[in-house]
Design a protein around this motif. Structure first.
Motif, mmCIF file in Angstrom:
data_model
loop_
_atom_site.group_PDB
_atom_site.id
_atom_site.type_symbol
_atom_site.label_atom_id
_atom_site.label_comp_id
_atom_site.label_asym_id
_atom_site.label_seq_id
_atom_site.Cartn_x
_atom_site.Cartn_y
_atom_site.Cartn_z
ATOM 1 N N SER A 107 0.830 -1.205 0.000
ATOM 2 C CA SER A 107 0.000 0.000 0.000
ATOM 3 C C SER A 107 0.862 1.250 0.000
ATOM 4 O O SER A 107 0.583 2.215 -0.709
ATOM 5 C CB SER A 107 -0.924 0.000 1.230
ATOM 6 N N GLN A 108 1.932 1.226 0.814
ATOM 7 C CA GLN A 108 2.813 2.386 0.844
ATOM 8 C C GLN A 108 3.525 2.577 -0.486
ATOM 9 O O GLN A 108 3.746 3.711 -0.920
ATOM 10 C CB GLN A 108 3.830 2.229 1.976
ATOM 11 N N LEU A 109 3.872 1.474 -1.144
ATOM 12 C CA LEU A 109 4.525 1.573 -2.446
ATOM 13 C C LEU A 109 3.572 2.163 -3.481
ATOM 14 O O LEU A 109 3.991 2.927 -4.362
ATOM 15 C CB LEU A 109 5.024 0.199 -2.895
ATOM 16 N N ASP A 110 2.279 1.826 -3.375
ATOM 17 C CA ASP A 110 1.278 2.457 -4.243
ATOM 18 C C ASP A 110 1.274 3.974 -4.035
ATOM 19 O O ASP A 110 1.216 4.750 -4.990
ATOM 20 C CB ASP A 110 -0.116 1.898 -3.962
ATOM 21 N N LEU A 179 11.382 7.784 -2.882
ATOM 22 C CA LEU A 179 10.334 8.548 -2.211
ATOM 23 C C LEU A 179 9.789 7.806 -0.999
ATOM 24 O O LEU A 179 9.533 8.408 0.049
ATOM 25 C CB LEU A 179 9.200 8.848 -3.200
ATOM 26 N N LEU A 180 9.624 6.488 -1.145
ATOM 27 C CA LEU A 180 9.103 5.682 -0.047
ATOM 28 C C LEU A 180 10.073 5.683 1.127
ATOM 29 O O LEU A 180 9.667 5.810 2.288
ATOM 30 C CB LEU A 180 8.848 4.251 -0.532
ATOM 31 N N LEU A 181 11.374 5.557 0.834
ATOM 32 C CA LEU A 181 12.378 5.561 1.892
ATOM 33 C C LEU A 181 12.372 6.895 2.640
ATOM 34 O O LEU A 181 12.387 6.924 3.888
ATOM 35 C CB LEU A 181 13.756 5.290 1.288
ATOM 36 N N GLU A 182 12.325 7.999 1.906
ATOM 37 C CA GLU A 182 12.321 9.320 2.538
ATOM 38 C C GLU A 182 11.056 9.536 3.363
ATOM 39 O O GLU A 182 11.108 10.067 4.480
ATOM 40 C CB GLU A 182 12.441 10.404 1.468
ATOM 41 N N ALA A 183 9.902 9.127 2.806
ATOM 42 C CA ALA A 183 8.633 9.333 3.504
ATOM 43 C C ALA A 183 8.559 8.494 4.778
ATOM 44 O O ALA A 183 8.020 8.944 5.796
ATOM 45 C CB ALA A 183 7.466 8.999 2.582
ATOM 46 N N ARG A 184 9.083 7.274 4.747
ATOM 47 C CA ARG A 184 9.087 6.441 5.949
ATOM 48 C C ARG A 184 9.958 7.053 7.048
ATOM 49 O O ARG A 184 9.623 6.984 8.223
ATOM 50 C CB ARG A 184 9.584 5.034 5.608
ATOM 51 N N PRO A 220 7.862 10.463 15.780
ATOM 52 C CA PRO A 220 8.106 9.595 14.622
ATOM 53 C C PRO A 220 7.319 8.288 14.749
ATOM 54 O O PRO A 220 7.214 7.723 15.844
ATOM 55 C CB PRO A 220 9.617 9.345 14.681
ATOM 56 N N ALA A 221 6.756 7.837 13.661
ATOM 57 C CA ALA A 221 6.050 6.554 13.672
ATOM 58 C C ALA A 221 7.058 5.425 13.857
ATOM 59 O O ALA A 221 8.151 5.457 13.289
ATOM 60 C CB ALA A 221 5.280 6.370 12.370
ATOM 61 N N CYS A 222 6.699 4.453 14.669
ATOM 62 C CA CYS A 222 7.581 3.311 14.916
ATOM 63 C C CYS A 222 7.645 2.429 13.666
ATOM 64 O O CYS A 222 6.691 2.399 12.873
ATOM 65 C CB CYS A 222 7.079 2.496 16.103
ATOM 66 N N PRO A 223 8.744 1.694 13.464
ATOM 67 C CA PRO A 223 8.831 0.788 12.307
ATOM 68 C C PRO A 223 7.679 -0.217 12.305
ATOM 69 O O PRO A 223 7.429 -0.890 13.307
ATOM 70 C CB PRO A 223 10.178 0.087 12.511
ATOM 71 N N GLY A 224 6.965 -0.290 11.209
ATOM 72 C CA GLY A 224 5.838 -1.211 11.097
ATOM 73 C C GLY A 224 4.556 -0.733 11.747
ATOM 74 O O GLY A 224 3.534 -1.422 11.683
ATOM 75 N N GLU A 225 4.566 0.447 12.370
ATOM 76 C CA GLU A 225 3.365 0.946 13.051
ATOM 77 C C GLU A 225 2.302 1.356 12.037
ATOM 78 O O GLU A 225 2.604 1.969 11.015
ATOM 79 C CB GLU A 225 3.717 2.147 13.939
ATOM 80 N N VAL A 226 1.057 1.021 12.344
ATOM 81 C CA VAL A 226 -0.080 1.443 11.532
ATOM 82 C C VAL A 226 -0.813 2.543 12.290
ATOM 83 O O VAL A 226 -1.340 2.312 13.383
ATOM 84 C CB VAL A 226 -1.034 0.269 11.234
ATOM 85 N N ILE A 227 -0.803 3.740 11.739
ATOM 86 C CA ILE A 227 -1.482 4.871 12.368
ATOM 87 C C ILE A 227 -2.990 4.652 12.241
ATOM 88 O O ILE A 227 -3.477 4.193 11.212
ATOM 89 C CB ILE A 227 -1.050 6.186 11.696
ATOM 90 N N ASP A 228 -3.734 4.978 13.284
ATOM 91 C CA ASP A 228 -5.167 4.671 13.291
ATOM 92 C C ASP A 228 -5.950 5.498 12.277
ATOM 93 O O ASP A 228 -6.761 4.960 11.525
ATOM 94 C CB ASP A 228 -5.747 4.888 14.697
ATOM 95 N N TYR A 229 -5.723 6.815 12.243
ATOM 96 C CA TYR A 229 -6.549 7.682 11.411
ATOM 97 C C TYR A 229 -5.711 8.710 10.658
ATOM 98 O O TYR A 229 -4.822 9.344 11.232
ATOM 99 C CB TYR A 229 -7.565 8.454 12.264
#
Length: 404
Positions: A107-110, A179-184, A220-229
Motif C-alpha cells: 500500500s505504501q509503495l502504491d 520517495l518511499l524511503l524518505e517518507a518512511r 516519529p512513527a515506529c517501524p511497522g506501526e499502523v497509524i489509526d486515522y
C-alpha cells in the motif's frame, strides 16, 4: 450386464446432467436478452450452476448405489457454492480481497508511485507559471502570470510581463523506492492526548502556549506501526467544531479498544522546514493509516488538497476496499443531507487550491489516472451514505468489488 437399479440410476444421472446443461443454456439466452447484464456475473452463475448440478448428480448416485464415496464427493463439491450463497458473493470476495490488501508495504509503495507521478509533472518551456506578489500595504497579494523560458536540473527560469527573468528552485523527479524511503523516515503521528483545541487553531510554524511547536507535539512513527486515522479536513473550517467531532470519535475508539487513537494530522506531522514537497508525502501518509477520516463541510469538495488526499486512497484500491477505510463525519451543526447532495454531484474540475502551479500538477496526475472514474467513486461514496441514512455521526461504507 447392468441391473435394473443400476440402469435407473444411470438414466436419472444423465437426466440431471442434461437438465444442468439446459439450465445454463437458458441462463445464457436470458442474459443476452437482458440489456446491461454483467458478463462477469453471468460467468459466476454458470460456474455455480455447473458445480451444483454435478454435485446433485453425485449425491443421486450415492442414494441409488449406496456408495458413500459418491455422497462425500457431491457434498465436497457443492460446499463452496453453499458458502458463497450463505455468506454472499460480495461479502466473501470483499473479505478475501481485504486479506490480500493488508500488505502495508505494498500500500505504501502504491502511495509512493502516486508521489512519483506527481514528481514527473515537470514544467515545460512556454508553459504559464504563476508567481505570488505580496501587497506592500499588507493587503491581499495577487498571482502574476509568467512564462517558463528555460529548464535546468533542480531549477527553472521564468519571465514576467516586464521581461525580467527569475530563477526558481524546482524539485526534480525521484523514483518510487527513493520517495518511499524518505517518507518512511519522515512519517510521524500524534497521540490523542497531544491533540488540543489550541493545536487545531494554531498556524503552521507558530508556537503553542507551552512554547512547543506543532511538530514537537507529534512523534516519529515506529517501524511497522499502523497509524489509526488519517485526518482530512478543510483548514479554514471552524477548529472548535472539528475538535468536537474528533472528541466523539476518540471516545468511541477508546470504548471499543481500551486505548486512545493515533492520528496523522497535517499541522503536526508535516515539517514546515523540510525541503521535500509536502504533496509527495501525502500519498504515503494516507496508505500508512488504517482509516481515513473526512470531516465533511460544505466546502470540502472544492478544496483540491483535500480531494488529492481522497484521490490517493481511491487511485489503486478496489472501490469497496477504499470505501471500507473511509470514515465520514459531518461538521457539527451542518446538514449532512445537504452536504451529501453536493458531494453526489462532485466534479474535480471545480476543486481549487491557493497555488495555481500546484493545482495544475494535481489535476494532471488525476487526469492521467482517470478523472471520470474518480468522480464516479466520490459520487458513489456520497450515494452509499445517503442510502444508509444520514442520521449517524460516523459512516463506514462497503460495496461490491468495483475497481476504479
Amino acid at each position: 450386464g447392468m441391473t435394473k437399479s443400476e440402469f435407473f440410476v444411470s438414466v436419472i444421472s444423465a437426466v440431471i446432467l442434461w437438465c444442468g446443461c439446459l439450465q445454463m443454456l437458458l441462463l445464457v439466452l436470458w442474459a443476452s436478452c437482458r440489456k446491461g447484464y454483467n458478463g462477469t456475473l453471468l460467468l459466476y452463475h454458470i460456474i455455480y450452476s455447473s458445480v451444483a448440478w454435478q454435485a446433485t448428480e453425485k449425491i443421486w448416485r450415492c442414494i441409488g448405489s449406496q456408495d458413500l464415496v459418491w455422497g462425500l464427493a457431491g457434498v465436497a463439491q457443492c460446499l463452496p457454492v453453499m458458502v458463497v450463497l450463505i455468506v454472499g458473493r460480495s461479502r466473501l470476495f470483499g473479505f478475501m480481497a481485504r486479506q490480500f490488501e493488508r500488505d502495508r508495504d505494498r500500500s505504501q509503495l502504491d502511495g509512493a508511485f502516486i508521489a512519483e507521478l506527481l514528481g514527473s509533472t515537470l514544467p515545460v518551456v512556454g508553459q504559464t507559471w504563476w508567481e505570488y506578489e505580496e501587497d506592500p500595504d499588507d493587503g491581499p497579494g495577487k498571482w502574476l502570470a509568467c512564462k517558463v523560458v528555460e529548464l535546468r536540473e533542480g531549477c527553472i527560469a521564468v519571465m514576467d510581463a516586464k521581461k525580467d527573468v527569475k530563477w526558481l528552485s524546482y524539485a526534480g523527479q525521484s523514483n518510487a523506492e527513493m520517495l518511499l524511503l524518505e517518507a518512511r523516515q519522515d512519517l510521524r503521528c500524534i497521540e490523542w492526548r497531544n491533540m488540543s483545541l489550541e493545536l487545531m487553531k494554531c498556524c503552521p510554524g507558530e508556537p503553542l502556549s507551552n512554547g512547543s511547536t506543532p511538530l514537537e507535539m507529534s512523534r516519529p512513527a515506529c517501524p511497522g506501526e499502523v497509524i489509526d486515522y488519517f485526518l482530512s479536513h478543510v483548514v479554514e473550517d471552524d477548529p472548535e467544531l472539528k475538535f468536537k467531532a474528533l472528541e466523539e470519535l476518540a471516545k468511541s475508539f477508546f470504548n471499543a479498544r481500551r486505548r486512545w487513537p493515533t492520528f496523522w494530522f497535517d499541522l503536526a506531522c508535516l515539517d514546515p522546514s523540510s525541503v521535500t514537497d509536502p504533496l509527495g508525502k501525502l500519498p504515503i501518509a494516507v496508505m500508512s493509516c488504517k482509516k481515513f477520516i473526512v470531516i465533511l463541510s460544505p466546502v470540502y469538495q472544492y478544496r483540491l488538497w483535500c480531494i488529492w488526499e481522497v484521490f490517493t486512497l481511491f487511485a489503486f484500491s478496489p472501490l469497496d476496499l477504499a470505501l471500507d477505510k473511509v470514515v465520514v463525519m459531518p461538521l457539527p451543526g451542518r446538514s449532512m443531507t445537504d452536504m451529501l447532495l453536493r458531494l453526489s454531484r462532485f466534479d474535480i474540475k471545480l476543486a481549487k487550491c491557493f497555488d495555481p502551479n500546484q493545482q495544475e500538477r494535481l489535476l494532471r496526475v488525476v487526469g492521467a489516472l482517470g478523472s471520470d472514474r474518480f468522480n464516479y467513486g466520490i459520487r458513489f461514496l456520497a450515494n452509499q451514505i445517503r442510502m444508509r441514512g444520514a442520521a449517524a455521526q460516523e459512516f463506514e461504507v462497503s460495496s461490491t468489488l468495483i475497481s476504479l
